[in-house]
Scaffold this motif. Structure first.
Motif, short mmCIF file in Angstrom:
data_model
loop_
_atom_site.label_atom_id
_atom_site.label_comp_id
_atom_site.label_asym_id
_atom_site.label_seq_id
_atom_site.Cartn_x
_atom_site.Cartn_y
_atom_site.Cartn_z
N GLY A 81 2.06 13.36 11.95
CA GLY A 81 0.61 13.42 11.97
C GLY A 81 -0.04 12.10 11.62
O GLY A 81 0.36 11.04 12.09
N ALA A 82 -1.07 12.14 10.75
CA ALA A 82 -1.85 10.95 10.43
C ALA A 82 -0.97 9.84 9.87
O ALA A 82 -1.22 8.66 10.11
CB ALA A 82 -2.96 11.30 9.44
N GLY A 83 0.07 10.21 9.11
CA GLY A 83 0.96 9.19 8.59
C GLY A 83 1.67 8.42 9.68
O GLY A 83 1.92 7.22 9.55
N THR A 84 1.99 9.11 10.76
CA THR A 84 2.70 8.46 11.86
C THR A 84 1.83 7.41 12.53
O THR A 84 2.34 6.47 13.13
CB THR A 84 3.16 9.49 12.91
N VAL A 85 0.52 7.57 12.45
CA VAL A 85 -0.38 6.58 13.02
C VAL A 85 -0.12 5.21 12.40
O VAL A 85 0.12 4.22 13.09
CB VAL A 85 -1.86 6.98 12.83
N ALA A 86 -0.15 5.17 11.06
CA ALA A 86 0.11 3.90 10.37
C ALA A 86 1.56 3.47 10.53
O ALA A 86 1.85 2.28 10.66
CB ALA A 86 -0.24 4.04 8.89
N ALA A 87 2.48 4.43 10.55
CA ALA A 87 3.90 4.10 10.65
C ALA A 87 4.22 3.39 11.95
O ALA A 87 4.95 2.38 11.97
CB ALA A 87 4.74 5.36 10.51
N LEU A 88 3.71 3.90 13.07
CA LEU A 88 4.10 3.39 14.38
C LEU A 88 3.15 2.36 14.95
O LEU A 88 3.55 1.57 15.82
CB LEU A 88 4.28 4.55 15.36
N THR A 118 -9.69 9.58 5.25
CA THR A 118 -10.81 8.63 5.19
C THR A 118 -10.34 7.29 4.65
O THR A 118 -10.71 6.22 5.18
CB THR A 118 -11.93 9.20 4.30
N GLU A 119 -9.52 7.31 3.61
CA GLU A 119 -9.04 6.06 3.03
C GLU A 119 -8.12 5.32 3.99
O GLU A 119 -8.17 4.08 4.09
CB GLU A 119 -8.33 6.35 1.71
N LEU A 120 -7.28 6.05 4.72
CA LEU A 120 -6.40 5.41 5.70
C LEU A 120 -7.19 4.76 6.83
O LEU A 120 -6.78 3.74 7.39
CB LEU A 120 -5.43 6.44 6.30
N ALA A 121 -8.32 5.36 7.16
CA ALA A 121 -9.13 4.80 8.24
C ALA A 121 -9.83 3.52 7.81
O ALA A 121 -9.95 2.57 8.60
CB ALA A 121 -10.17 5.83 8.71
N ARG A 122 -10.26 3.46 6.56
CA ARG A 122 -11.08 2.32 6.15
C ARG A 122 -10.30 1.17 5.53
O ARG A 122 -10.77 0.03 5.49
CB ARG A 122 -12.18 2.78 5.20
N VAL A 123 -9.08 1.43 5.05
CA VAL A 123 -8.37 0.41 4.29
C VAL A 123 -8.06 -0.83 5.12
O VAL A 123 -8.01 -1.94 4.61
CB VAL A 123 -7.07 0.99 3.67
N TRP A 124 -7.89 -0.66 6.43
CA TRP A 124 -7.48 -1.80 7.26
C TRP A 124 -8.61 -2.81 7.42
O TRP A 124 -8.36 -4.00 7.58
CB TRP A 124 -6.94 -1.30 8.59
N ASN A 125 -9.85 -2.35 7.37
CA ASN A 125 -10.97 -3.28 7.36
C ASN A 125 -10.97 -4.09 6.06
O ASN A 125 -11.24 -5.30 6.06
CB ASN A 125 -12.30 -2.54 7.50
N ASP A 126 -10.66 -3.42 4.95
CA ASP A 126 -10.61 -4.12 3.67
C ASP A 126 -9.45 -5.11 3.62
O ASP A 126 -9.59 -6.23 3.09
CB ASP A 126 -10.49 -3.12 2.52
N ILE A 166 0.86 -1.18 0.00
CA ILE A 166 0.00 0.00 0.00
C ILE A 166 0.90 1.23 0.00
O ILE A 166 1.79 1.36 0.86
CB ILE A 166 -0.91 0.02 1.24
N THR A 167 0.68 2.13 -0.94
CA THR A 167 1.52 3.32 -1.05
C THR A 167 0.67 4.58 -0.88
O THR A 167 -0.32 4.76 -1.61
CB THR A 167 2.24 3.37 -2.41
N LEU A 168 1.04 5.42 0.09
CA LEU A 168 0.43 6.74 0.21
C LEU A 168 0.84 7.52 -1.03
O LEU A 168 2.03 7.73 -1.26
CB LEU A 168 0.91 7.44 1.48
N ASP A 169 -0.13 7.98 -1.81
CA ASP A 169 0.17 8.39 -3.18
C ASP A 169 -0.23 9.84 -3.45
O ASP A 169 -1.06 10.13 -4.33
CB ASP A 169 -0.52 7.44 -4.16
N ARG A 170 0.37 10.76 -2.67
CA ARG A 170 0.24 12.20 -2.96
C ARG A 170 1.65 12.80 -2.97
O ARG A 170 1.96 13.70 -2.19
CB ARG A 170 -0.57 12.91 -1.88
N PRO A 171 2.54 12.31 -3.81
CA PRO A 171 3.94 12.74 -3.71
C PRO A 171 4.14 14.24 -3.90
O PRO A 171 5.07 14.82 -3.34
CB PRO A 171 4.64 11.93 -4.82
N GLU A 172 3.25 14.87 -4.69
CA GLU A 172 3.38 16.32 -4.90
C GLU A 172 3.13 17.11 -3.63
O GLU A 172 3.52 18.28 -3.52
CB GLU A 172 2.43 16.77 -6.02
N LYS A 173 2.46 16.49 -2.65
CA LYS A 173 2.21 17.11 -1.34
C LYS A 173 2.95 16.37 -0.24
O LYS A 173 2.60 16.47 0.93
CB LYS A 173 0.71 17.09 -1.03
N TYR A 174 3.99 15.64 -0.61
CA TYR A 174 4.74 14.81 0.34
C TYR A 174 3.81 13.90 1.14
O TYR A 174 4.04 13.64 2.31
CB TYR A 174 5.58 15.70 1.27
#
Length: 272
Positions: free
Chosen positions: A115-122, A38-46, A21-29
């Protein structure tokens, strides 16, 4: 099942049921706006429900893992009760969906994670970081309480002294330091991070699935125990989004200057 309904997460299937799974907004880091959150919250159920996935690996496109919350989203949330209420629920979903995901999760922290990325990271079951990655929770510098994931996982990984220091000051740590204090499992040169995460994922995917999944479920009881602490921290973060300090926080970030929070006006020494 397919993952076609996602716009800001990209998916690639590997051998042995490994899903990248790749966070895919590279132009906004890979900063998380409302859509990505929203997608980060729901993807783990999928992921948990997908029979074709045994292990998930999450990383960021480009140079960053995730540069935190999109500043425009922060501005839209400030003082908006409805947006704040929605985010409170979604923030809880993000944390608990990761904790309760049946499949192991490996994070490849290839750059800055805030921020939100650190949630999934850690909260990932195994976290692999670039030695020069910058990891942090900068909520206090924005003028809001540290919520997201910090209260539920930082004290458990790094100990209370380090958690207090980094969450109260908002200072960043490198991947190398994160490994030293126990925040991540390994820190490696940046160009080795994804390969090592995929190697670990493949080992997990070819091991005994009931044994690995039930071990994960057992270990995550430590996190479930601290659920009330997380719930309180999330509520406090959203409460401070309704106050004046967050407006000064995002304004200072936009103007690239130190914040002058209304709650901490400059003053001289207190007379003896």
């Amino acid at each position: 099942m397919t993952f076609d309904g996602y716009e800001q997460l990209a998916f690639s299937r590997r051998d042995n049921g490994v899903l990248l799974i790749t966070l895919d907004r590279p132009e906004k880091y890979n900063a998380a706006d409302e859509g990505m959150h929203t997608e980060l919250a729901r993807v783990w159920n999928d992921v948990s429900a997908d029979p074709g996935t045994r292990v998930a690996v999450i990383t960021g496109a480009g140079k960053a893992f995730s540069a935190g919350g999109d500043l425009a989203m922060v501005e839209r949330m400030a003082g908006d009760y409805d947006r704040v209420s929605h985010m409170l629920k979604e923030m809880s979903d993000l944390v608990y969906n990761i904790v309760n995901c049946e499949k192991p999760i490996v994070s490849a922290i290839n750059g800055v994670a805030v921020g939100a990325g650190t949630v999934a990271a850690l909260l990932a079951d195994v976290a692999i970081a670039a030695e020069d990655a910058k990891i942090g929770d900068g909520h206090v510098k924005l003028g809001v309480a540290a919520g997201d994931h910090a209260a539920i996982i930082w004290p458990l990984l790094a100990g209370m002294a380090k958690a207090r220091y980094y969450l109260l000051t908002g200072e960043m740590i490198t991947g190398a330091e994160a490994e030293r204090i126990g925040m991540v499992a390994k820190a490696l040169p940046r160009d080795q991070v994804l390969d090592e995460a995929l190697r670990i994922a493949d080992a997990l995917a070819t091991g005994s699935q009931p044994a690995i999944r039930l071990t994960k479920r057992t270990l995550n009881n430590w996190l479930r125990t601290f659920g009330p602490t997380f719930d309180q921290s999330a509520a406090y973060e959203m409460l401070t989004f309704l106050g004046p300090d967050v407006v000064e926080g995002y304004t200072a970030l936009r103007e690239k200057r130190a914040p002058r929070f209304p709650s901490a006006p400059p003053s001289g020494p207190v007379p003896a």
